[in-house]
Design an enzyme around this catalytic site. Sequence first.
Site, PDB file in Angstrom:
ATOM      1  N   CYS A  26     -72.645 102.107  24.789  1.00 54.87           N
ATOM      2  CA  CYS A  26     -72.542 100.792  25.402  1.00 54.87           C
ATOM      3  C   CYS A  26     -73.727 100.369  26.262  1.00 54.87           C
ATOM      4  O   CYS A  26     -74.460  99.435  25.922  1.00 54.87           O
ATOM      5  CB  CYS A  26     -71.255 100.739  26.226  1.00 54.87           C
ATOM      6  SG  CYS A  26     -71.048  99.213  27.146  1.00 54.87           S
ATOM      7  N   HIS A  80     -72.695  96.552  30.860  1.00 56.53           N
ATOM      8  CA  HIS A  80     -71.742  97.638  31.127  1.00 56.53           C
ATOM      9  C   HIS A  80     -71.399  97.573  32.613  1.00 56.53           C
ATOM     10  O   HIS A  80     -72.227  97.859  33.470  1.00 56.53           O
ATOM     11  CB  HIS A  80     -72.344  98.994  30.770  1.00 56.53           C
ATOM     12  CG  HIS A  80     -71.372 100.122  30.912  1.00 56.53           C
ATOM     13  ND1 HIS A  80     -70.374 100.357  29.996  1.00 56.53           N
ATOM     14  CD2 HIS A  80     -71.237 101.066  31.865  1.00 56.53           C
ATOM     15  CE1 HIS A  80     -69.666 101.397  30.370  1.00 56.53           C
ATOM     16  NE2 HIS A  80     -70.167 101.851  31.507  1.00 56.53           N
TER      17      HIS A  80
END
Length: 455
Positions: A26, A80
């Site tokens: 991510c 994130h």
Amino acid sequence: MVTPNIDKLADKSILFERAYVQYAVCSPSRTSLLTGRRPDTTHITDLESYFRYIGGNFTTIPQFFKNHGYKSISVGKIFHRGHDASGPGSGDDDVSWNEIIHAKSNAYYHGTGKSWEAVPADKLPLQDTVEANLVINKLREIAPNALLGEQQFFLGWGTHRPHLPFLFPEEFGALYEERNSLPRNPYVPNQMPTTAWSNWGELRTYDDIANIDDDQLGQINATLPNWKTKDLRHAYYSSVSHVDHEIGRVLDELELLGLAETTIIAYWGDHGWQLGEHSEWCKHTNFEIANRAPLMISIPELTDGGLRTDKLVEFVDIFPTLVEATDFSPMELCPEVSTDIKLCTEGTSLMPLVSDPKEASWKESVFWQYRRGGKICPDCAHITNTMGYTIRTDHYRFTEWTGITYLGGNDYEPNWDEQKDHPELYDLLLDPEENTNLYNDPDYTQIKNQLRIKL
């Protein structure tokens, strides 16, 4: 998969059939995409480091538009989230936005600690439903000024599924009643270097997986039992269909408000996903299936009839594409060292492919990477002793597992003379599922050497 709304969007977009992220997890992937720079420039290879602290004070996509007078709005997961990964304040790289919106934690169902769940109506809503509502409300609020040309907007909306745990309203599970789908290649490639393997620890943290009586899970060629594999694949598909439904609600509202004809829409996912192929789960590898991700861009008037291209593209290409599609001056290409340069790109605008999806002079290769090994700097979470660097061409995927030299501070570089494991070479025309590593095949020696030089 059953995705009528994503399919409808594709019908008025350019669909990139071979699009690749720069890093299959991510935060590194999102940071690379949102800055237009590769992970060795951002220095983000983990979930605990912030690019502005260890890479450079780089301009991001939403920040670029904010700086040019757009109202920049974040809903859901774009960066994130967290102070370690995305800075102080809300932990969403706050400097990139005028407004940051998240669903309140008590407003949606969180699950029970299992890897998947078909959620009954009395436990709904789920997070993506709540945040789709927030997007719709925000579009209604900003539409009048946008339609009058008084306030342009950049709205980033990030859904949380189909990430683990795979939660979906049970009605979407009924779309996939047949659960006998198993991967065709549930084994590692022949001659795979052990360094290439990920033990899919992310999945094994969930209660239902941890309770499976098999102490080999996570080891090479040890995968889940067939019944659990079928359940997880079914849940993943169902979760995708649920997200498709929420996307459809937002796109319908965009049409209803009269914004669709003047709004560019970029649809992307931050990495691929392994569902038992090669006995792997989640991402965290250099395999094709972990790094190939969805990407399409709808540009009113230019893509209305729907376009497709099978040219190789990568996610660092998105930033310069959006800049050019909105009629700003093209971004400059970054020099080899760009730490002190706020705005530049290591990608290539995709606009030539909008003009001609078969553009003959297009790039011939794309690149990604994934780290392995232990830390080589006690205070540098992002630097480990091994990096798997990958080049992908029309014909081949080549990965070299090289040592990393620490240069001090937050800096490092590959040591191409230090090989941590044997390389990987897959002939993707003959072996598209990457089941046989040809690194030691004498018939491919010249190809391997050519790809190594390019890498």
